[in-house]
Design a protein around this motif. Structure first.
Motif, short mmCIF file in Angstrom:
data_model
loop_
_atom_site.label_atom_id
_atom_site.label_comp_id
_atom_site.label_asym_id
_atom_site.label_seq_id
_atom_site.Cartn_x
_atom_site.Cartn_y
_atom_site.Cartn_z
N SER A 1 0.83 -1.21 0.00
CA SER A 1 0.00 0.00 0.00
C SER A 1 0.86 1.26 0.00
CB SER A 1 -0.94 0.02 1.21
OG SER A 1 -0.19 -0.02 2.41
N ARG A 2 0.29 2.32 -0.51
CA ARG A 2 0.95 3.63 -0.50
C ARG A 2 -0.09 4.73 -0.62
NH1 ARG A 2 3.86 3.91 -6.49
NH2 ARG A 2 2.02 3.35 -7.71
N VAL A 3 0.32 5.92 -0.26
CA VAL A 3 -0.50 7.10 -0.42
C VAL A 3 0.31 8.11 -1.23
CG1 VAL A 3 0.25 8.10 1.78
CG2 VAL A 3 -1.90 8.86 0.75
N SER A 4 -0.35 8.80 -2.18
CA SER A 4 0.35 9.70 -3.08
C SER A 4 -0.36 11.04 -3.14
CB SER A 4 0.43 9.11 -4.50
OG SER A 4 1.05 7.85 -4.51
N LEU A 5 0.42 12.09 -3.33
CA LEU A 5 -0.11 13.44 -3.53
C LEU A 5 0.45 13.99 -4.83
CD1 LEU A 5 -1.62 16.00 -2.53
CD2 LEU A 5 0.53 16.68 -1.42
N ILE A 6 -0.43 14.46 -5.70
CA ILE A 6 -0.05 15.06 -6.98
C ILE A 6 -0.64 16.46 -7.02
CG2 ILE A 6 -0.12 14.83 -9.48
CD1 ILE A 6 -0.90 11.89 -9.05
N ALA A 7 0.17 17.45 -7.40
CA ALA A 7 -0.32 18.83 -7.47
C ALA A 7 0.36 19.55 -8.62
CB ALA A 7 -0.06 19.57 -6.15
N GLY A 8 -0.38 20.39 -9.31
CA GLY A 8 0.17 21.16 -10.41
C GLY A 8 -0.45 22.54 -10.48
N GLU A 9 0.29 23.49 -11.01
CA GLU A 9 -0.17 24.87 -11.11
C GLU A 9 0.34 25.45 -12.43
OE1 GLU A 9 -1.95 28.54 -9.91
OE2 GLU A 9 -2.01 26.64 -8.82
N ALA A 10 -0.49 26.20 -13.13
CA ALA A 10 -0.09 26.89 -14.36
C ALA A 10 -0.72 28.27 -14.37
CB ALA A 10 -0.52 26.10 -15.59
N TYR A 11 0.10 29.27 -14.65
CA TYR A 11 -0.38 30.65 -14.75
C TYR A 11 0.18 31.24 -16.04
CZ TYR A 11 -1.26 35.56 -13.74
OH TYR A 11 -1.69 36.86 -13.80
N ASN A 12 -0.71 31.67 -16.95
CA ASN A 12 -0.29 32.12 -18.27
C ASN A 12 -0.93 33.46 -18.61
OD1 ASN A 12 0.86 29.49 -18.55
ND2 ASN A 12 -1.11 28.71 -19.26
N GLN A 13 -0.13 34.33 -19.21
CA GLN A 13 -0.62 35.62 -19.70
C GLN A 13 -0.32 35.74 -21.19
OE1 GLN A 13 -0.08 38.99 -16.60
NE2 GLN A 13 1.74 37.73 -16.39
N SER B 1 -5.90 41.29 -24.26
CA SER B 1 -5.06 40.34 -23.54
C SER B 1 -5.94 39.29 -22.86
CB SER B 1 -4.19 41.04 -22.50
OG SER B 1 -4.99 41.67 -21.51
N GLN B 2 -5.30 38.20 -22.47
CA GLN B 2 -6.00 37.12 -21.77
C GLN B 2 -5.11 36.55 -20.69
OE1 GLN B 2 -8.97 34.83 -23.82
NE2 GLN B 2 -7.89 32.93 -23.34
N ARG B 3 -5.71 36.26 -19.56
CA ARG B 3 -4.99 35.69 -18.41
C ARG B 3 -5.66 34.37 -18.03
NH1 ARG B 3 -6.03 39.39 -15.16
NH2 ARG B 3 -7.55 38.37 -13.78
N GLU B 4 -4.84 33.34 -17.80
CA GLU B 4 -5.36 32.01 -17.47
C GLU B 4 -4.67 31.46 -16.22
OE1 GLU B 4 -4.36 29.74 -20.87
OE2 GLU B 4 -5.51 30.95 -22.27
N GLN B 5 -5.43 30.75 -15.42
CA GLN B 5 -4.87 30.09 -14.25
C GLN B 5 -5.52 28.72 -14.09
OE1 GLN B 5 -5.20 32.27 -10.58
NE2 GLN B 5 -4.06 30.76 -9.39
N ASN B 6 -4.70 27.69 -13.95
CA ASN B 6 -5.20 26.33 -13.76
C ASN B 6 -4.41 25.66 -12.64
OD1 ASN B 6 -7.05 26.01 -16.20
ND2 ASN B 6 -5.14 26.60 -17.19
N SER B 7 -5.11 24.91 -11.80
CA SER B 7 -4.43 24.17 -10.73
C SER B 7 -5.21 22.89 -10.44
CB SER B 7 -4.32 25.01 -9.46
OG SER B 7 -5.60 25.36 -8.95
N PHE B 8 -4.50 21.87 -9.95
CA PHE B 8 -5.16 20.62 -9.58
C PHE B 8 -4.38 19.97 -8.44
CE2 PHE B 8 -2.12 19.68 -12.92
CZ PHE B 8 -1.44 18.57 -12.46
N GLU B 9 -5.11 19.22 -7.60
CA GLU B 9 -4.51 18.47 -6.50
C GLU B 9 -5.22 17.13 -6.41
OE1 GLU B 9 -6.20 21.49 -5.65
OE2 GLU B 9 -4.44 22.65 -6.25
#
Length: 752
Positions: free
Chosen positions: A267-279, A315-323
């Motif tokens: 058994s194991r436990v995992s954490l995945i996280a990502g962030e993206a910020y674009n202009q 202009s356009q601003r984007e932000q995406n994140s996930f956990e």
């Protein structure tokens, strides 16, 4: 499953392009020009034997080395949700490094190396799988990541991928909701990929792309981190054919983290996280004419008598994140993974207030955001030697907000002429949606050669506008004709909810008798989930241990066929339905790998059509287009008759030198046409076909006591081909977009 790579060569049927592609294809078929680079897999019944728990009910688990434990857990996780009769193509990290741009390549460009994937502009979704718009499911370590708002920049960075697979065809029951293809990313791991690197990459168009990645382990904890920054003066496609785009700068920031703790050998436990910020700056086209009102007169904007369109400032601003937090467990013949996830995506478009009014009669400050939370459970139970049961569920709650401050011009209800000064309208909408899915299936090894996977899923979609459900049977079969040849086929019933973040919202009544009025006389029905029947049949054959060829055909019929388009100046997509649609195609894929030589070539022939727009009609369509589509099947705007890709690389022994070359070609996406009477035919034509070639090499070397240095040099579009992806016409197409002109890039990587 096989784990060799392959990609697809799609050719353009035109006087200058078809002979070139056909020649390459014939040579490849003759076996004189071996081809590879991605891993083509026809999902077999049980490609990798499941790893049983190290212990049993009568004995204690025996501690295993950490690397062994992690490897076993990874393999077992893949066996919980295998592709089971679908078609799978895989590219690993080494293959990514051995071709153009290495792991600096955007995920959308990497996808073009897979069979059946065609290129599009960033404003139209970047790429399409088997002639569908969007409808791609993203998974990281076999956990679904809810889609981000369709926009210019990906929320994923290719460099954190250990391998990337495209799973398509008649998908088994564990894959629901987004079904044109599954991009399954397995991440690097600190225990399996210890150490890291720093890289500086850049070149033409003012491109600067520094990055880092680092992984390791401490006791039972293993970790991996990556980050990158990108600046460029070619943020999205140039709307003109010039070498340098006007007002097209971008700044992009991405970060990723993977942490995994091995509780014990099972058994194991995992954490995945990502962030993206674009202009992004929105690029300009010089020489645009002034806009006109409903009577054909130029708009009158107080204080503005003329405007240089090259000076627009949008202009356009984007932000995406996930956990994602995941727990995996093996218990004798039963294995499962349980995950909870969170995802946020937001985009804001800022107009040039006076300029947009002058050219379009409308200027809108638009904002969209969507928050997703949910859980996913997948399990596998080996009932006996002949039967393996798999089941699970998926729950996802979404909340989407759309805000708009729209400046419009009043128009006379009778003549359509402007009859006042511009004024602003504010609108804010909030919607929720809940998706529930449950599935059960049985992998039945009927004989040594024949494996049947059958099952079903039940999905429910409830939103602020619609509430629907569907029972979806799935069946796949694989038959091993001999040790080198495998036949597969399947049927899948699909249920695809509309992307909540792209559903048009807001009241049309606020814009009556203005320059932003809906088309009078047309309904404005809610966007519906798509329902489809999908058939797939294919064969793979190994001519030699190094050379594999695959042929796959598919046919899909659907009701409430989903599509998306850009229906205004803001480069944000809006969803709608065709009442009926059909998609069909054939893919030929080839790959070759031996020693230091890798090559691939792929060809796809496909067609997508739809008829009778039955949602968001008055908001998105003119009366003429709506009426034509009501009585005719038209090509889907992203339908491209031929699509191809090919490439090769060679590791020159003893020199640490790897040259490579790639080619991409297509017959052209759709554009409007005119019939003999001068009437417009939506999507009735296509832009000219294209082919482009990329070349480059990597060179390992030592310098100043540093032993692990690698230099890279890339030339994109070697022939400086001028080609259009879009010409500004077609359903849901707002502006022209051209492919990148010849560009030069280079970089140095230090590994440690």
């Amino acid at each position: 499953m096989a784990s060799h790579s392959h990609m697809q060569l799609n050719c353009v049927y035109s006087n200058n392009l078809y002979p070139r592609c056909a020649t390459i294809l014939l040579i490849a078929l003759a076996g004189l020009f071996p081809i590879t680079a991605l891993s083509a897999q026809t999902a077999n019944s049980n490609p990798t034997p499941a790893i049983a728990a190290p212990g049993s009910s009568t004995s204690q688990p025996i501690p295993l080395p950490e690397i062994t434990v992690v490897g076993q857990l990874d393999r077992d996780r893949q066996e919980i949700v295998p592709s089971l009769g679908a078609t799978e193509y895989t590219v690993d990290q080494q293959e990514i490094q051995d071709l153009t741009a290495g792991d600096n390549i955007p995920l959308s460009k990497l996808a073009l190396r897979f069979p059946g994937v065609s290129e599009d502009s960033a404003a139209s979704g970047s790429f399409h799988v088997r002639d569908e718009h969007a409808n791609v499911q993203y998974r990281i370590n076999d956990v679904l990541i809810p889609e981000s708002i369709t926009s210019f920049g990906s929320q994923f960075d290719t460099r954190f991928a250990e391998n990337v697979s495209l799973i398509t065809g008649a998908l088994p029951a564990q894959y629901g909701f987004r079904t044109s293809g599954v991009l399954d990313i397995h991440t690097k791991s600190g225990v399996l990929n210890p150490g890291g690197d720093v890289e500086m990459y850049g070149g033409s168009n003012g491109t600067l792309n520094p990055s880092f990645q680092y992984g390791g382990s401490q006791g039972k904890l293993n970790y991996y981190f990556s980050g990158s920054y990108l600046q460029s003066n070619l943020g999205i496609e140039n709307p003109t054919s010039s070498v340098d785009a006007i007002h097209d700068h971008t700044d992009q920031y991405r970060g990723f983290a993977y942490l995994s703790y091995v509780i014990d050998d099972t058994s194991r436990v995992s954490l995945i996280a990502g962030e993206a910020y674009n202009q992004y700056q929105i690029p300009n086209t010089p020489g645009q004419p002034a806009g006109t009102d409903g009577a054909g007169n130029p708009f009158v904007i107080p204080g503005v008598t003329s405007f240089d369109s090259s000076k627009l400032n949008e202009s356009q601003r984007e932000q995406n994140s996930f956990e994602v937090l995941a727990y995996q467990k093996i218990m004798d013949d039963f294995s499962f993974q349980f995950s909870v996830f969170n995802s946020y995506s937001g985009v804001t478009f800022s107009p040039d207030q006076l300029g947009d009014l002058f050219f379009n009669g409308v200027a809108g400050q638009l904002g969209r955001s969507v928050m997703s939370n949910g859980v996913q459970f997948d399990s596998s139970y080996e009932l006996n030697e002949s039967h393996t049961l798999r089941g699970g569920f998926f729950l996802n709650a979404q909340a989407a907000t759309q805000t708009a401050t729209t400046t419009v011009i009043p128009e006379d209800p009778t003549t359509g002429a402007q009859n006042g000064v511009p004024f602003s309208v504010f609108d804010r909408d909030y919607q929720t949606a809940y998706s529930y899915g449950i599935y059960l299936q049985d992998e039945w090894k009927v004989t040594k050669a024949l494996t049947l996977n059958y099952g079903a899923r039940f999905d429910i979609y409830q939103s602020s506008q619609v509430s629907q459900n569907q029972f979806s049977p799935r069946v796949n079969a694989t038959y091993t004709i001999d040790k080198d040849t495998t036949l597969h086929g399947g049927y899948a019933r699909y249920f695809t909810p509309p992307p909540l973040e792209n559903i048009p919202q807001g009241s049309v009544s606020q814009f009556v008798n203005t320059s932003n009025a809906a088309t009078p006389g047309l309904p404005n029905d809610a966007v519906q989930p798509e329902r489809a029947n999908y058939f797939d049949l294919g064969i793979t054959h190994n001519f030699t241990p190094a050379y594999q060829v695959g042929l796959d055909g598919y046919f899909k019929t659907s009701t409430n066929t989903l599509d998306d388009g850009q229906f205004g100046a803001a480069p944000i997509l809006s969803a709608f339905n065709y009442s009926k649609g059909q998609i069909c195609g054939v893919e030929l894929s080839q790959n070759y790998t031996k020693g230091g030589f890798l090559a691939y070539a792929n060809l796809a022939v496909e067609q997508g059509i739809g008829t009778q727009v039955n949602s968001a009609q008055s908001v998105l369509f003119s009366a003429a287009d709506y009426n034509y589509i009501a009585s005719h099947y038209i090509y889907l705007d992203h339908s491209q008759s031929f699509t191809g890709s090919m490439g090769l690389s060679y590791d020159i022994s003893q020199t640490e030198t790897k040259p490579y070359v790639e080619m991409f070609c297509g017959s052209g996406l759709r554009t409007d046409a005119t019939d003999a009477n001068g009437n417009n035919i939506p999507n009735g034509g296509s832009v000219p076909g294209y082919d482009t070639i990329n070349m480059g090499f990597t060179q390992g070397f030592k310098w100043a006591g540093l032993e692990h240095l690698t230099a890279r040099f890339d030339v994109v579009n070697v022939g400086d081909r001028i080609y259009e992806l879009r010409d500004g016409s077609g359903v849901g197409v707002f502006a022209p977009q051209f492919g990148a002109r010849r560009s030069f890039y280079g970089g140095i990587t230090y590994s440690f």
